[in-house]
Scaffold this active site. Structure first.
Site, mmCIF file in Angstrom:
data_model
loop_
_atom_site.group_PDB
_atom_site.id
_atom_site.type_symbol
_atom_site.label_atom_id
_atom_site.label_comp_id
_atom_site.label_asym_id
_atom_site.label_seq_id
_atom_site.Cartn_x
_atom_site.Cartn_y
_atom_site.Cartn_z
ATOM 1 C CG ASP A 1 -1.699 -1.147 1.493
ATOM 2 O OD1 ASP A 1 -2.034 -1.801 0.492
ATOM 3 O OD2 ASP A 1 -2.003 -1.438 2.668
HETATM 4 N N1 URA Z 1 -1.018 -5.888 4.042
HETATM 5 C C1 URA Z 1 -1.480 -4.617 4.064
HETATM 6 O O1 URA Z 1 -2.479 -4.335 4.717
HETATM 7 N N2 URA Z 1 -0.811 -3.701 3.376
HETATM 8 C C2 URA Z 1 0.308 -3.958 2.651
HETATM 9 O O2 URA Z 1 0.872 -3.065 2.039
HETATM 10 C C3 URA Z 1 0.768 -5.283 2.640
HETATM 11 C C4 URA Z 1 0.074 -6.229 3.357
#
Ligand code: URA
Length: 231
Positions: A103
């Site tokens: 993310d």
């Molecule tokens: N899980 C998440 O919530 N975000 C990420 O970026 C990777 C795994």
């Protein structure tokens, strides 16, 4: 057909300016003739040599990026800076693609590669490569949370998660290991147990660790790491 200078950059020969110098110096031949014009259209079937040594297509590379927050995992985006902008010049023309995604606000280990076969193997749901995250979150993980993670959580929207590992480090801090990569998975799993995440960093993927690589920097995998990854 593509421009000769692009072919040379893509082959990992060097940056655009380095390639320009090599061409100017007469070190590049196409089908036996010295070519100084980087704009010449060539295709991989032609015999393109640097100092007499034939060049293949694009060099196959896997790089590990220590992603900072604020970058989206995409090859292009109209509004947000992408992880591609963090790549040094010598990797820009290799058509690297992110392996899975982090993310925008998540930091840490992100692989990029132009090896299509490897990319598919690593992102395939069947690969189940363990990914370990460090999270700072509300509340503190309890024994019943560890058990729920190990059993496989079912999220509010019915999403079924594979068994995962939750290791509390102290109040508001945990390590989480998952073997899949669903949308916002760690954040959603933690929220489902009443522990919304404030900060998330991926520290490990399979045998690969962030180690001392500074945030925002990349490094190529060693031959040893590549072999282990491919096992
Ligand atoms: N899980 C998440 O919530 N975000 C990420 O970026 C990777 C795994």
């Amino acid at each position: 057909m593509e421009r000769l200078d692009k072919f040379l950059c893509g082959g990992g020969v060097g940056t655009r300016s380095q390639v320009k110098l090599l061409l100017k110096a007469g070190r590049v031949t196409v089908d036996g003739t010295v070519v100084r014009d980087g704009g010449l259209k060539v295709d991989a079937g032609q015999q393109i040599c640097l100092d007499g040594v034939r060049l293949g297509g694009k060099r196959q590379v896997v790089v590990l990026l220590n992603k900072p927050a604020g970058y989206v995992t995409a090859t292009e985006d109209l509004r947000e800076p992408t992880v591609m902008e963090l790549l040094p010049a010598q990797y820009r023309h290799l058509e690297l693609r992110p392996v899975g995604r982090l993310d925008k606000q998540t930091e840490g280990l992100l692989l990029l590669t132009n090896d299509g076969a490897l990319l598919h193997r690593l992102i395939s749901p069947r690969s189940e490569v363990p990914k370990r995250y460090y999270a700072q979150h509300e509340g503190s993980a309890q024994a019943e949370d560890i058990v729920a993670f190990a059993a496989g959580l079912i999220l509010g929207d019915g999403t079924v998660c594979l068994p995962a590992q939750l290791e509390p480090l102290g109040p508001g801090e945990s390590l989480i290991t998952i073997r899949e990569g669903k949308y916002h998975q760690v954040r959603r799993m933690m929220a489902a147990r009443g522990m919304p995440v404030h900060y998330l960093e991926r520290r490990q993927e399979g045998n690969l660790c962030l180690g001392s690589l500074p945030r925002g920097q990349v490094r190529e995998l060693t031959q040893e790491e590549l072999q282990e990854l491919l096992l």
